[in-house]
Design an enzyme around this catalytic site. Structure first.
Site, PDB file in Angstrom:
ATOM      1  N   LYS A  26       0.866  -1.186   0.000  1.00  0.00           N
ATOM      2  CA  LYS A  26       0.000   0.000   0.000  1.00  0.00           C
ATOM      3  C   LYS A  26       0.893   1.222   0.000  1.00  0.00           C
ATOM      4  O   LYS A  26       2.026   1.163   0.489  1.00  0.00           O
ATOM      5  CB  LYS A  26      -0.875   0.012   1.259  1.00  0.00           C
ATOM      6  N   ASP A  75      -7.083   4.254  -4.411  1.00  0.00           N
ATOM      7  CA  ASP A  75      -7.700   4.146  -3.085  1.00  0.00           C
ATOM      8  C   ASP A  75      -8.293   5.540  -2.830  1.00  0.00           C
ATOM      9  O   ASP A  75      -8.554   6.271  -3.804  1.00  0.00           O
ATOM     10  CB  ASP A  75      -6.668   3.752  -2.015  1.00  0.00           C
TER      11      ASP A  75
HETATM   12  P1  NDP Z   1     -12.888   7.854  -2.722  1.00  0.00           P
HETATM   13  O1  NDP Z   1     -11.817   8.846  -2.545  1.00  0.00           O
HETATM   14  O2  NDP Z   1     -13.476   7.634  -4.070  1.00  0.00           O
HETATM   15  O3  NDP Z   1     -14.091   8.192  -1.729  1.00  0.00           O
HETATM   16  C1  NDP Z   1     -13.903   8.256  -0.358  1.00  0.00           C
HETATM   17  C2  NDP Z   1     -15.210   8.627   0.295  1.00  0.00           C
HETATM   18  O4  NDP Z   1     -15.075   8.480   1.709  1.00  0.00           O
HETATM   19  C3  NDP Z   1     -15.586  10.092   0.057  1.00  0.00           C
HETATM   20  O5  NDP Z   1     -16.979  10.216   0.060  1.00  0.00           O
HETATM   21  C4  NDP Z   1     -14.964  10.768   1.256  1.00  0.00           C
HETATM   22  O6  NDP Z   1     -15.538  12.015   1.598  1.00  0.00           O
HETATM   23  C5  NDP Z   1     -15.220   9.747   2.347  1.00  0.00           C
HETATM   24  N1  NDP Z   1     -14.218   9.913   3.401  1.00  0.00           N
HETATM   25  C6  NDP Z   1     -12.890   9.807   3.281  1.00  0.00           C
HETATM   26  N2  NDP Z   1     -12.277  10.078   4.442  1.00  0.00           N
HETATM   27  C7  NDP Z   1     -13.272  10.353   5.310  1.00  0.00           C
HETATM   28  C8  NDP Z   1     -13.303  10.699   6.681  1.00  0.00           C
HETATM   29  N3  NDP Z   1     -12.179  10.815   7.397  1.00  0.00           N
HETATM   30  N4  NDP Z   1     -14.524  10.886   7.254  1.00  0.00           N
HETATM   31  C9  NDP Z   1     -15.679  10.771   6.540  1.00  0.00           C
HETATM   32  N5  NDP Z   1     -15.699  10.456   5.225  1.00  0.00           N
HETATM   33  C10 NDP Z   1     -14.528  10.251   4.639  1.00  0.00           C
HETATM   34  O7  NDP Z   1     -12.310   6.481  -2.135  1.00  0.00           O
HETATM   35  P2  NDP Z   1     -12.828   5.003  -2.343  1.00  0.00           P
HETATM   36  O8  NDP Z   1     -14.298   4.985  -2.520  1.00  0.00           O
HETATM   37  O9  NDP Z   1     -11.962   4.364  -3.354  1.00  0.00           O
HETATM   38  O10 NDP Z   1     -12.433   4.341  -0.941  1.00  0.00           O
HETATM   39  C11 NDP Z   1     -13.353   4.249   0.138  1.00  0.00           C
HETATM   40  C12 NDP Z   1     -12.908   3.151   1.084  1.00  0.00           C
HETATM   41  O11 NDP Z   1     -12.875   1.908   0.380  1.00  0.00           O
HETATM   42  C13 NDP Z   1     -11.505   3.305   1.675  1.00  0.00           C
HETATM   43  O12 NDP Z   1     -11.511   2.752   2.976  1.00  0.00           O
HETATM   44  C14 NDP Z   1     -10.642   2.434   0.772  1.00  0.00           C
HETATM   45  O13 NDP Z   1      -9.473   2.014   1.422  1.00  0.00           O
HETATM   46  C15 NDP Z   1     -11.596   1.282   0.523  1.00  0.00           C
HETATM   47  N6  NDP Z   1     -11.341   0.460  -0.651  1.00  0.00           N
HETATM   48  C16 NDP Z   1     -11.229   1.007  -1.894  1.00  0.00           C
HETATM   49  C17 NDP Z   1     -11.013   0.198  -2.993  1.00  0.00           C
HETATM   50  C18 NDP Z   1     -10.965   0.726  -4.369  1.00  0.00           C
HETATM   51  O14 NDP Z   1     -10.869  -0.081  -5.310  1.00  0.00           O
HETATM   52  N7  NDP Z   1     -11.049   2.017  -4.597  1.00  0.00           N
HETATM   53  C19 NDP Z   1     -10.841  -1.255  -2.834  1.00  0.00           C
HETATM   54  C20 NDP Z   1     -11.067  -1.744  -1.491  1.00  0.00           C
HETATM   55  C21 NDP Z   1     -11.276  -0.894  -0.458  1.00  0.00           C
HETATM   56  P3  NDP Z   1     -14.750  13.388   1.259  1.00  0.00           P
HETATM   57  O15 NDP Z   1     -14.839  13.511  -0.228  1.00  0.00           O
HETATM   58  O16 NDP Z   1     -15.483  14.423   2.010  1.00  0.00           O
HETATM   59  O17 NDP Z   1     -13.343  13.197   1.743  1.00  0.00           O
HETATM   60  O1  2IT Z   2      -7.890  -1.600  -0.606  1.00  0.00           O
HETATM   61  C1  2IT Z   2      -7.848  -2.104  -1.760  1.00  0.00           C
HETATM   62  O2  2IT Z   2      -8.025  -3.304  -1.944  1.00  0.00           O
HETATM   63  C2  2IT Z   2      -7.641  -1.203  -2.887  1.00  0.00           C
HETATM   64  N1  2IT Z   2      -7.544   0.006  -2.681  1.00  0.00           N
HETATM   65  C3  2IT Z   2      -7.503  -1.757  -4.276  1.00  0.00           C
HETATM   66  C4  2IT Z   2      -6.130  -2.290  -4.511  1.00  0.00           C
HETATM   67  C5  2IT Z   2      -5.838  -2.712  -5.925  1.00  0.00           C
HETATM   68  O3  2IT Z   2      -4.657  -3.026  -6.153  1.00  0.00           O
HETATM   69  O4  2IT Z   2      -6.714  -2.751  -6.786  1.00  0.00           O
END
Ligand code: NDP
Ligand code: 2IT
Length: 446
Positions: free
Chosen positions: A126, A166
């Site tokens: 990561k 992420d």
């Molecule tokens: P994005 O940046 O697309 O979206 C993040 C969302 O979470 C936004 O709505 C953001 O709001 C909110 N957020 C972030 N930090 C905070 C906080 N401290 N308090 C409240 N809301 C918060 O990210 P993703 O959707 O990609 O990721 C979301 C989660 O999913 C993370 O935990 C990530 O690690 C996990 N994840 C992502 C994957 C992926 O493929 N993208 C895969 C597996 C897990 P704001 O815009 O106001 O910051």
């Molecule tokens: O938390 C996760 O699994 C991710 N942000 C996606 C990682 C990836 O390599 O697609």
């Protein structure tokens, strides 16, 4: 047993005393994996978990960039290369002001188990930066991404380490980083996943984490002769994962009533339709506005400033924003309001106290390392397509994603079955551990 777990946590805690999120993730794994190690002789005397909690390598570097007013800005970049026993390091990059070593080590550690669960050959890593993308111009984002990659490119590659997105890193940022990597290396390779469709990306990768989280909820509910259909769903976040979790819920005829961001939550008691979701996607992905705008467009909905959505009555909860966003009080509120299924789209969104509440009440609870593995799984499929120099259809990728999520579900049952209850957390930890630990034993002390 309790003593050996506490002794282990104390020793790791002394070495990582400034890293609360990392220690939270280590404790959660240790509580279920240490008893498994104790009852399986092949792991005795190998110090296997001690080796797994120590990253193979941590890279930390300066990222300079020039903002639109000509000022030189300095951020910190990181890549935690946690474990490469079963494949090259694989995991996302996070750009958020809260990013530090503790958060990236917890994410990298979780990633090792998650990637193992996908059944694909991927190790865990990561990375990211404390850079805050909010309010930055497109030019600033590009210059930051280029500067970040100007250092990171030395340490990654399609057979060594393959980053992805992420929080704060989506298709746009992957594009800028890919462009810079290609320029520096003079190579067009699958070094990043989440790429655009015309330059090596996979269909369904943007959707995969959110869809997979809902497929996992469906698998858990099907196992108890229930389903997502007709259920009321509360989702936190409004980014990549939340948007596509909402889309899949709507497709499966569930009613999604909330989304959120760091400024608060919206509650739409009439349900977020496909049309309303399209508006949210444009609002968040193109206009890059706050979720509170939703109530201006749809005045019957309510906005709760600075509040999480966990007091809204629902049967299914999908935390899809960030770590520790759902605490004990929130968990009790969900249960009191009739929630029966929690599937984590985010990484470690539920605190240990919240998880205890779910377990005590015997509701379905899936940890992110199992339920959000769809994203990295389709990243693995993107790597496979890049190696083949070929691309699969949407149906083909979606069907493989569904199969992988079901396999993970079944692996959790195999290792997590307790009297009358499936402990998905235990199942995911043990199933994820076995593959990595066995590979490490086979490869010797390296
Ligand atoms: P994005 O940046 O697309 O979206 C993040 C969302 O979470 C936004 O709505 C953001 O709001 C909110 N957020 C972030 N930090 C905070 C906080 N401290 N308090 C409240 N809301 C918060 O990210 P993703 O959707 O990609 O990721 C979301 C989660 O999913 C993370 O935990 C990530 O690690 C996990 N994840 C992502 C994957 C992926 O493929 N993208 C895969 C597996 C897990 P704001 O815009 O106001 O910051
Ligand atoms: O938390 C996760 O699994 C991710 N942000 C996606 C990682 C990836 O390599 O697609």
């Amino acid at each position: 047993m309790k003593k050996s777990i506490e002794d282990f946590i104390t020793e790791i805690g002394e070495r990582n005393s400034q890293e609360p999120e990392f220690m939270q993730a280590v404790r959660e794994v240790s509580e279920t994996v240490i008893p498994y190690i104790v009852s399986n002789k092949i792991y005795h005397g190998k110090n296997i978990l001690m080796r797994m909690v120590e990253p193979e390598r941590v890279l930390m570097f300066r990222v300079n960039w020039v903002d639109d007013s000509g000022e030189i800005r300095v951020n910190r970049g990181y890549r935690v290369q946690m474990n490469s026993a079963i494949g090259p390091y694989k995991g996302g990059l996070r750009f958020h002001p809260s990013v530090n070593l503790s958060i990236l080590k917890f994410l990298a550690f979780e990633q090792v188990f998650k990637n193992s669960l996908t059944t694909l050959p991927m190790g865990g890593g990561k990375g990211g930066s404390d850079f805050d993308p909010k309010g930055k111009s497109d030019g600033e984002i590009m210059r930051f991404c280029q500067s970040f990659m100007t250092e990171l490119f030395r340490y990654i590659g399609p057979n060594t380490d393959i980053p992805a997105g992420d929080i704060g890193v989506g298709g746009r940022e992957i594009g800028y980083m890919f462009g810079q990597y290609k320029k520096l290396k003079k190579e067009f390779t699958g070094v990043l996943t989440g790429k655009g469709l015309s330059w090596g990306g996979s269909l369904i990768r943007p959707e995969a984490t959110g869809y997979g989280t809902v497929y996992f909820a469906e698998n858990m509910l099907n196992h108890v002769k229930n389903s997502v259909k007709g259920k009321t769903v509360v989702i936190s976040g409004s980014g990549n994962v939340a948007q596509f979790a909402a889309e899949k819920c709507i497709q499966l005829s569930a009613k999604v009533v909330s989304l959120s961001d760091s400024s608060g939550s919206i509650y739409d008691s009439e349900g977020i339709t496909e049309e309303k979701l399209k508006y949210v996607m444009d609002l968040k992905n193109n206009k890059r506005e706050r979720i509170s705008e939703y109530v201006k467009k749809y005045p019957k909905a309510k906005f709760y400033k600075n509040q999480t959505p966990w007091d809204i009555p629902c049967e299914i909860a999908l935390p899809c924003a960030t770590q520790n966003e759902l605490n004990e009080k929130n968990a009790k509120s969900l249960i009191n309001n009739g929630c029966v299924c929690i599937s984590e789209g985010a990484n470690m969104p539920c605190t240990p106290e919240a998880i205890s509440v779910f377990r005590k009440n015997k509701v379905l609870y899936a940890p992110g390392k199992a339920s959000n593995a769809g994203g990295v799984a389709v990243s693995g499929l993107e790597m496979a397509q890049n190696s083949l120099r070929y691309s699969w259809t949407r149906e083909e990728v979606d069907s493989r994603l569904k199969d992988i999520m079901l396999d993970i579900h079944n692996a959790c049952i195999t290792h997590g079955l307790e009297e009358g209850y499936i402990n998905y957390e235990k199942g995911a930890n043990i199933a994820g551990f076995i593959k990595v630990a066995d590979a490490m034993l086979a490869q010797g002390v390296v």
